[in-house]
Write a protein that holds these residues in place. Structure first.
Motif, PDB file in Angstrom:
ATOM      1  N   GLY A   1       0.850  -1.618  -0.282  1.00  0.00           N
ATOM      2  CA  GLY A   1      -0.043   0.224  -0.133  1.00  0.00           C
ATOM      3  C   GLY A   1       0.451   1.353   0.339  1.00  0.00           C
ATOM      4  O   GLY A   1       0.630   2.131   0.500  1.00  0.00           O
ATOM      5  N   TYR A   2       2.026   1.240  -0.258  1.00  0.00           N
ATOM      6  CA  TYR A   2       3.034   2.039  -0.573  1.00  0.00           C
ATOM      7  C   TYR A   2       3.015   2.835  -1.973  1.00  0.00           C
ATOM      8  O   TYR A   2       3.227   2.387  -3.323  1.00  0.00           O
ATOM      9  CB  TYR A   2       4.482   2.136  -0.322  1.00  0.00           C
ATOM     10  N   LYS A   3       2.651   3.692  -1.844  1.00  0.00           N
ATOM     11  CA  LYS A   3       2.354   5.065  -3.216  1.00  0.00           C
ATOM     12  C   LYS A   3       3.828   5.997  -3.200  1.00  0.00           C
ATOM     13  O   LYS A   3       4.312   6.353  -2.167  1.00  0.00           O
ATOM     14  CB  LYS A   3       1.738   6.429  -3.525  1.00  0.00           C
ATOM     15  N   PRO A   4       4.475   5.985  -4.635  1.00  0.00           N
ATOM     16  CA  PRO A   4       6.346   5.775  -4.759  1.00  0.00           C
ATOM     17  C   PRO A   4       6.183   7.721  -4.740  1.00  0.00           C
ATOM     18  O   PRO A   4       4.967   8.250  -5.478  1.00  0.00           O
ATOM     19  CB  PRO A   4       7.216   5.572  -5.317  1.00  0.00           C
ATOM     20  N   ASN A   5       6.774   8.363  -4.172  1.00  0.00           N
ATOM     21  CA  ASN A   5       6.785   9.981  -4.319  1.00  0.00           C
ATOM     22  C   ASN A   5       8.049  10.483  -5.497  1.00  0.00           C
ATOM     23  O   ASN A   5       9.254   9.729  -5.247  1.00  0.00           O
ATOM     24  CB  ASN A   5       7.232  10.974  -2.827  1.00  0.00           C
ATOM     25  N   ILE A   6       7.468  11.384  -6.586  1.00  0.00           N
ATOM     26  CA  ILE A   6       8.714  11.907  -6.951  1.00  0.00           C
ATOM     27  C   ILE A   6       9.064  13.141  -6.825  1.00  0.00           C
ATOM     28  O   ILE A   6       8.475  14.175  -6.977  1.00  0.00           O
ATOM     29  CB  ILE A   6       8.441  11.975  -7.980  1.00  0.00           C
ATOM     30  N   PRO A   7      10.858  13.339  -6.028  1.00  0.00           N
ATOM     31  CA  PRO A   7      10.552  14.720  -5.435  1.00  0.00           C
ATOM     32  C   PRO A   7      11.356  15.588  -5.778  1.00  0.00           C
ATOM     33  O   PRO A   7      11.812  15.348  -7.008  1.00  0.00           O
ATOM     34  CB  PRO A   7      11.908  13.615  -4.252  1.00  0.00           C
ATOM     35  N   GLN A   8      10.994  16.740  -5.815  1.00  0.00           N
ATOM     36  CA  GLN A   8      11.808  17.734  -6.751  1.00  0.00           C
ATOM     37  C   GLN A   8      12.649  18.338  -6.442  1.00  0.00           C
ATOM     38  O   GLN A   8      12.555  18.394  -4.929  1.00  0.00           O
ATOM     39  CB  GLN A   8       9.883  18.807  -6.736  1.00  0.00           C
ATOM     40  N   PRO A   9      13.443  19.072  -6.954  1.00  0.00           N
ATOM     41  CA  PRO A   9      14.808  19.517  -6.651  1.00  0.00           C
ATOM     42  C   PRO A   9      14.399  21.220  -5.663  1.00  0.00           C
ATOM     43  O   PRO A   9      13.454  22.006  -6.063  1.00  0.00           O
ATOM     44  CB  PRO A   9      15.178  20.418  -8.295  1.00  0.00           C
ATOM     45  N   GLY A  10      14.897  20.753  -4.457  1.00  0.00           N
ATOM     46  CA  GLY A  10      14.859  22.012  -3.632  1.00  0.00           C
ATOM     47  C   GLY A  10      13.919  21.633  -2.201  1.00  0.00           C
ATOM     48  O   GLY A  10      13.706  22.224  -1.587  1.00  0.00           O
ATOM     49  N   ASN A  11      13.049  20.087  -2.185  1.00  0.00           N
ATOM     50  CA  ASN A  11      12.618  20.137  -1.254  1.00  0.00           C
ATOM     51  C   ASN A  11      13.553  18.990  -0.118  1.00  0.00           C
ATOM     52  O   ASN A  11      14.774  18.940  -0.438  1.00  0.00           O
ATOM     53  CB  ASN A  11      11.787  18.799  -1.723  1.00  0.00           C
ATOM     54  N   SER A  12      13.433  19.667   0.737  1.00  0.00           N
ATOM     55  CA  SER A  12      14.334  19.379   2.099  1.00  0.00           C
ATOM     56  C   SER A  12      13.145  18.677   3.043  1.00  0.00           C
ATOM     57  O   SER A  12      11.884  18.701   3.369  1.00  0.00           O
ATOM     58  CB  SER A  12      14.608  19.978   3.063  1.00  0.00           C
ATOM     59  N   PHE A  13      14.362  17.530   3.686  1.00  0.00           N
ATOM     60  CA  PHE A  13      13.673  16.475   4.637  1.00  0.00           C
ATOM     61  C   PHE A  13      14.906  15.953   5.629  1.00  0.00           C
ATOM     62  O   PHE A  13      15.778  16.404   5.791  1.00  0.00           O
ATOM     63  CB  PHE A  13      13.467  15.308   3.500  1.00  0.00           C
ATOM     64  N   THR A  14      14.307  16.022   6.907  1.00  0.00           N
ATOM     65  CA  THR A  14      14.577  15.355   8.230  1.00  0.00           C
ATOM     66  C   THR A  14      15.072  13.469   8.107  1.00  0.00           C
ATOM     67  O   THR A  14      13.989  13.592   8.640  1.00  0.00           O
ATOM     68  CB  THR A  14      14.314  16.355   9.507  1.00  0.00           C
ATOM     69  N   LEU A  15      16.029  14.024   9.080  1.00  0.00           N
ATOM     70  CA  LEU A  15      16.221  12.489   9.386  1.00  0.00           C
ATOM     71  C   LEU A  15      17.155  11.910  10.613  1.00  0.00           C
ATOM     72  O   LEU A  15      18.231  12.786  10.181  1.00  0.00           O
ATOM     73  CB  LEU A  15      17.415  11.527   8.419  1.00  0.00           C
ATOM     74  N   GLY A  16      16.335  12.507  12.182  1.00  0.00           N
ATOM     75  CA  GLY A  16      17.013  12.767  12.926  1.00  0.00           C
ATOM     76  C   GLY A  16      17.775  14.380  13.326  1.00  0.00           C
ATOM     77  O   GLY A  16      16.432  15.298  12.925  1.00  0.00           O
ATOM     78  N   ASP A  17      18.979  14.483  13.820  1.00  0.00           N
ATOM     79  CA  ASP A  17      18.837  15.921  13.338  1.00  0.00           C
ATOM     80  C   ASP A  17      20.095  15.843  12.436  1.00  0.00           C
ATOM     81  O   ASP A  17      20.632  17.422  12.235  1.00  0.00           O
ATOM     82  CB  ASP A  17      20.311  15.697  14.827  1.00  0.00           C
ATOM     83  N   ALA A  18      19.976  14.886  11.427  1.00  0.00           N
ATOM     84  CA  ALA A  18      20.193  15.469  10.002  1.00  0.00           C
ATOM     85  C   ALA A  18      18.792  16.060   9.162  1.00  0.00           C
ATOM     86  O   ALA A  18      18.508  15.745   9.522  1.00  0.00           O
ATOM     87  CB  ALA A  18      21.564  14.323   9.756  1.00  0.00           C
ATOM     88  N   SER A  19      19.704  16.529   8.395  1.00  0.00           N
ATOM     89  CA  SER A  19      18.705  16.922   7.263  1.00  0.00           C
ATOM     90  C   SER A  19      18.972  16.578   5.496  1.00  0.00           C
ATOM     91  O   SER A  19      20.167  16.921   5.210  1.00  0.00           O
ATOM     92  CB  SER A  19      17.997  18.672   7.011  1.00  0.00           C
ATOM     93  N   PHE A  20      18.273  16.205   4.435  1.00  0.00           N
ATOM     94  CA  PHE A  20      18.661  16.420   3.180  1.00  0.00           C
ATOM     95  C   PHE A  20      17.742  16.967   2.369  1.00  0.00           C
ATOM     96  O   PHE A  20      17.103  17.192   2.256  1.00  0.00           O
ATOM     97  CB  PHE A  20      19.223  14.887   2.605  1.00  0.00           C
ATOM     98  N   THR A  21      18.712  17.510   1.442  1.00  0.00           N
ATOM     99  CA  THR A  21      17.760  18.644  -0.039  1.00  0.00           C
ATOM    100  C   THR A  21      18.212  17.136  -1.023  1.00  0.00           C
ATOM    101  O   THR A  21      19.488  17.027  -1.678  1.00  0.00           O
ATOM    102  CB  THR A  21      18.653  19.700  -0.370  1.00  0.00           C
ATOM    103  N   VAL A  22      16.826  17.437  -1.850  1.00  0.00           N
ATOM    104  CA  VAL A  22      16.960  16.977  -3.475  1.00  0.00           C
ATOM    105  C   VAL A  22      17.575  17.909  -4.281  1.00  0.00           C
ATOM    106  O   VAL A  22      17.498  18.897  -4.266  1.00  0.00           O
ATOM    107  CB  VAL A  22      15.960  16.784  -3.947  1.00  0.00           C
ATOM    108  N   LEU A  23      18.885  17.630  -5.383  1.00  0.00           N
ATOM    109  CA  LEU A  23      19.106  18.759  -5.926  1.00  0.00           C
ATOM    110  C   LEU A  23      18.528  18.687  -7.207  1.00  0.00           C
ATOM    111  O   LEU A  23      19.152  19.254  -8.637  1.00  0.00           O
ATOM    112  CB  LEU A  23      20.469  18.424  -6.178  1.00  0.00           C
TER     113      LEU A  23
END
Length: 360
Positions: free
Chosen positions: A219-241
């Protein structure tokens, strides 16, 4: 005439082994003694090839009119279809994916919280041969970037669970090539996943279809990330380039991300080649990073000098298989990295590589 196993005539034996009665009622518990056991049926099926080839030529068989007219080819085709289907099912059972009783499947991971014991950031570049699979841990949150070639599912599952990972906050499948998503169906089936990221690019392969089927089953739907989208992982974060500009090949549609933890940063290039690297360079993003996951396994089609200069990493990691058919990494890429004074690590030479960071 001739009698086969259990006193059956050839026609009765073939009918009993290969033809499924449409109107046979379910057997009750007190009638099991009179029916052929599963073990006996299995033995019959194993010997079907030899038994079915026996010619009915015995002098006691009577005239041709006494011999039943059996459509041997039709039943033989049914037998071959059965054995092919059975072999495929067994492979799926070994990977824990067959649509069979839960008692037969390898158990999915229990729905419990991660317990990684990680206080800072850890990046594990798994040795999966000629492919990619990277585990990122920040405190008790986890992200998997790519899922290796086929037949690595159990290895990935074992590696993660031994490190206390039972849930993935993110699964990033950078692009749909088999060396990056080959074992994604197993990962998806075995772990609870928060978000799945895939590029807007489809591929007509069994591997891609298996991945989509596994997503559908959960029941998972894949997301298509857009450049500039940012997300957190614990105290880290990542940005889609990237990808920024749609391309007509999977490599140049790779998801490229930059991960930041404290004062340290890490760039993961997927299989981005020169075309995508140029679009990233033109975007104006800050590409500087302390560690670079080298694109496309160190291929000469990636890691252009301008791209490496913009990132300016102290360390670089190449994931590739020893003695691979593509001769990765290529000499021109190695020369570019050496000329930039970058310290290089390779999974084909050093196995799984683990990076620790306290953010400083």
């Amino acid at each position: 005439g001739i009698l086969y196993r259990n006193g059956l005539t050839p026609a009765e034996w073939i009918q009993n082994v290969f033809v499924k009665e449409e109107s046979t009622p379910a057997a009750s518990s007190n009638s099991s003694a009179s029916s052929t056991s599963s073990k006996e049926k299995s033995q019959i099926s194993k010997e079907a090839q030899n038994e079915a080839a026996v010619a009915i030529t015995d002098s006691d068989a009577g005239s041709d009119t006494d011999i039943p007219k059996i459509p041997w080819k039709e039943y033989w085709d049914k037998y071959e279809d059965f054995t092919e289907s059975y072999g495929k099912q067994q492979k799926q059972v070994l990977e824990g994916l067959a649509d069979t009783s839960p008692s037969v499947l390898l158990p999915a991971q229990p729905a419990k919280e991660n317990d990684t014991g990680v206080s800072g950031l850890e990046i594990h570049f798994l040795d999966v041969g000629q492919g990619d699979c990277t585990l990122v841990l920040c405190e008790n949150e986890a992200m998997l970037i790519d899922a290796a070639p086929d037949n690595n599912g159990t290895k990935i599952q074992s590696y993660l669970t031994k490190r206390g990972v039972y849930k993935l906050n993110y699964l990033i499948l950078t692009h749909p090539d088999a060396d990056h998503i080959g074992s994604a169906d197993v990962v998806i089936s075995k772990f609870e996943i928060g978000q799945v990221f895939m590029p807007d690019y489809e591929k007509d392969t069994y591997t891609y279809r298996d991945t989509i089927k596994a997503l559908d089953n959960k029941g998972y739907k894949p997301n298509i990330p857009q450049p500039g989208n940012s997300f957190t992982l614990g105290d880290a974060s990542f940005t889609v380039l990237a990808p920024i500009v749609p391309a007509d090949d999977p490599n140049n549609n790779s998801i490229v991300i930059k991960l930041t933890y404290g004062e340290c940063s890490f760039l993961f290039s997927g299989d981005a080649e020169e075309q995508e690297e140029l679009s990233i360079l033109s975007s104006g993003y800050d590409l500087s990073a302390d560690v670079l996951k080298v694109g496309h396994h160190g291929s000469k089609t990636s890691s252009t000098p301008d791209y490496i200069t913009a990132i300016n990493p102290d360390y670089a990691v190449i994931s590739c298989g020893m003695g691979n058919d593509y001769h990765h990494p290529h000499g021109s890429t190695l020369n570019t990295l050496r000329a930039a004074g970058i310290q290089l690590y390779r999974t084909d030479e050093q196995g799984t590589i683990v990076l620790d960071s306290d953010g400083h």
